[in-house]
Each structure stands twice: as C-alpha cells, then as structure tokens.
Design a protein around this motif. Structure first.
Motif, PDB file in Angstrom:
ATOM      1  N   UNK A  54       0.805  -1.205   0.000  1.00 49.96           N
ATOM      2  CA  UNK A  54       0.000   0.000   0.000  1.00 49.96           C
ATOM      3  C   UNK A  54       0.838   1.255   0.000  1.00 49.96           C
ATOM      4  N   UNK A  55       0.202   2.370   0.326  1.00 49.35           N
ATOM      5  CA  UNK A  55       0.840   3.686   0.364  1.00 49.35           C
ATOM      6  C   UNK A  55       1.131   4.085   1.802  1.00 49.35           C
ATOM      7  N   UNK A  56       2.382   4.464   2.075  1.00 48.16           N
ATOM      8  CA  UNK A  56       2.784   4.931   3.399  1.00 48.16           C
ATOM      9  C   UNK A  56       3.672   6.158   3.260  1.00 48.16           C
ATOM     10  N   UNK A  57       3.745   6.958   4.324  1.00 48.41           N
ATOM     11  CA  UNK A  57       4.606   8.130   4.346  1.00 48.41           C
ATOM     12  C   UNK A  57       6.030   7.751   4.753  1.00 48.41           C
ATOM     13  N   UNK A  58       7.026   8.553   4.358  1.00 46.44           N
ATOM     14  CA  UNK A  58       8.396   8.282   4.813  1.00 46.44           C
ATOM     15  C   UNK A  58       8.464   8.185   6.333  1.00 46.44           C
ATOM     16  N   UNK A  59       9.213   7.196   6.828  1.00 46.56           N
ATOM     17  CA  UNK A  59       9.299   6.947   8.254  1.00 46.56           C
ATOM     18  C   UNK A  59       8.237   6.009   8.780  1.00 46.56           C
ATOM     19  N   UNK A  60       7.268   5.673   7.961  1.00 48.99           N
ATOM     20  CA  UNK A  60       6.199   4.784   8.366  1.00 48.99           C
ATOM     21  C   UNK A  60       6.587   3.325   8.307  1.00 48.99           C
ATOM     22  N   UNK A  61       5.638   2.470   8.655  1.00 46.75           N
ATOM     23  CA  UNK A  61       5.867   1.026   8.705  1.00 46.75           C
ATOM     24  C   UNK A  61       4.805   0.285   7.913  1.00 46.75           C
ATOM     25  N   UNK A  62       5.168  -0.912   7.476  1.00 47.35           N
ATOM     26  CA  UNK A  62       4.265  -1.758   6.727  1.00 47.35           C
ATOM     27  C   UNK A  62       4.680  -3.208   6.947  1.00 47.35           C
ATOM     28  N   UNK A  63       3.715  -4.103   6.980  1.00 49.47           N
ATOM     29  CA  UNK A  63       3.991  -5.527   7.165  1.00 49.47           C
ATOM     30  C   UNK A  63       3.403  -6.321   5.998  1.00 49.47           C
ATOM     31  N   UNK A  64       4.259  -7.012   5.272  1.00 51.38           N
ATOM     32  CA  UNK A  64       3.845  -7.833   4.152  1.00 51.38           C
ATOM     33  C   UNK A  64       3.721  -9.290   4.584  1.00 51.38           C
ATOM     34  N   UNK A  65       2.754  -9.990   3.999  1.00 47.36           N
ATOM     35  CA  UNK A  65       2.559 -11.409   4.254  1.00 47.36           C
ATOM     36  C   UNK A  65       2.488 -12.153   2.937  1.00 47.36           C
ATOM     37  N   UNK A  66       2.914 -13.406   2.951  1.00 50.98           N
ATOM     38  CA  UNK A  66       2.842 -14.253   1.768  1.00 50.98           C
ATOM     39  C   UNK A  66       2.510 -15.668   2.216  1.00 50.98           C
ATOM     40  N   UNK A  67       1.339 -16.136   1.846  1.00 54.31           N
ATOM     41  CA  UNK A  67       0.862 -17.447   2.259  1.00 54.31           C
ATOM     42  C   UNK A  67       0.978 -18.452   1.118  1.00 54.31           C
ATOM     43  N   UNK A  68       1.540 -19.601   1.416  1.00 49.24           N
ATOM     44  CA  UNK A  68       1.671 -20.678   0.439  1.00 49.24           C
ATOM     45  C   UNK A  68       0.523 -21.665   0.592  1.00 49.24           C
ATOM     46  N   UNK A  69      -0.021 -22.096  -0.522  1.00 48.87           N
ATOM     47  CA  UNK A  69      -1.101 -23.067  -0.504  1.00 48.87           C
ATOM     48  C   UNK A  69      -0.942 -24.028  -1.672  1.00 48.87           C
ATOM     49  N   UNK A  70      -1.630 -25.160  -1.592  1.00 54.65           N
ATOM     50  CA  UNK A  70      -1.570 -26.155  -2.643  1.00 54.65           C
ATOM     51  C   UNK A  70      -1.034 -27.479  -2.135  1.00 54.65           C
ATOM     52  N   UNK A  71      -0.576 -28.284  -3.063  1.00 57.82           N
ATOM     53  CA  UNK A  71      -0.055 -29.600  -2.743  1.00 57.82           C
ATOM     54  C   UNK A  71       1.444 -29.624  -3.007  1.00 57.82           C
ATOM     55  N   UNK A  72       2.210 -29.833  -1.955  1.00 56.59           N
ATOM     56  CA  UNK A  72       3.659 -29.903  -2.060  1.00 56.59           C
ATOM     57  C   UNK A  72       4.203 -30.688  -0.876  1.00 56.59           C
ATOM     58  N   UNK A  73       5.451 -31.142  -1.023  1.00 59.91           N
ATOM     59  CA  UNK A  73       6.062 -31.931   0.037  1.00 59.91           C
ATOM     60  C   UNK A  73       6.600 -31.038   1.158  1.00 59.91           C
TER      61      UNK A  73
END
Length: 120
Positions: free
Chosen positions: A10-29
């Motif tokens: 998203x959009x944040x101002x300088x000095x700000x914070x942000x938290x990204x997430x990435x979820x894996x799904x499906x069939x794998x070992x």
C-alpha cells in the motif's frame, strides 16, 4: 501445485511502517528457503532478504536495521516487517519460495507481487 499469495502492500509516508505477508497453498512436500525481492521502476529485481527453514536470515545492506524477515512454518506463511520506510523503498515486492513438490524437485515459485509506495 503450489501458489504464493501476498498481502499488505500500500501507500505509506516516509518513516512509516508496513507488514507484508505471503501465504503458500496447494499440494507440495515441503518448503525450504523463502525470500523477499523487489523491483523499482526502471531497475532490475533485487534481493531484499531471505530465510531458511531453520530460520537463518540474510539481509541486503540497504535494509539492515529497518526490515525483519520471518516465517511461520506451521502456517506456511512468510512475513516482512518494514520500518522507517524511505522513498527509495518504493517498488513491487515479490515473495519467492524453493519448494519440493509431490512429484518434482527444486521448484522455484514466485508470488504475484504487491506494490509498496513511500511518499509524502
């Protein structure tokens, strides 16, 4: 057989914070190494940070002390906590995973990317 879905950009101002997430799904070992990459306009994609399944981390110099990479193996989810953001952090951020598939080995999987914009 595996998909990475990102959220948190998203959009944040300088000095700000942000938290990204990435979820894996499906069939794998299993999922081995995971990482975050970014690509700014007119520039090549570059490594931001990566993390092994055993939680060993590695950071690019330009984010040391500001960003923290982590993962929850039970949830198959990767995170990137970004603090003290700078305008030069503006880029599309991609998550990446090395996956052992059910019938394949050494698969490299990329997320769709999420835009981070740092601006006043």
């Amino acid at each position: 057989q595996v998909q990475l879905v990102e959220s948190g950009g998203g959009l944040v101002q300088p000095g700000g914070s942000l938290r990204l997430s990435c979820a894996a799904s499906g069939r794998f070992f299993s999922i081995n190494d995971m990482g975050w990459y970014r690509q700014a306009p007119g520039k090549e994609r570059e490594l931001v940070a990566d993390i092994t399944r055993g939680l060993s981390t590695n950071y690019a110099d330009f984010v040391k002390g500001r960003f923290t990479i982590s993962r929850d193996n039970a949830k198959n989810t990767l995170y990137l906590q970004m603090n003290n953001l700078k305008p030069e952090d503006t880029a599309v951020y991609y998550c990446h995973a090395e996956v052992a598939g059910l019938f394949s080995r050494n698969l490299e999987v990329w997320g769709q990317g999420t835009l981070v914009t740092v601006s006043s």
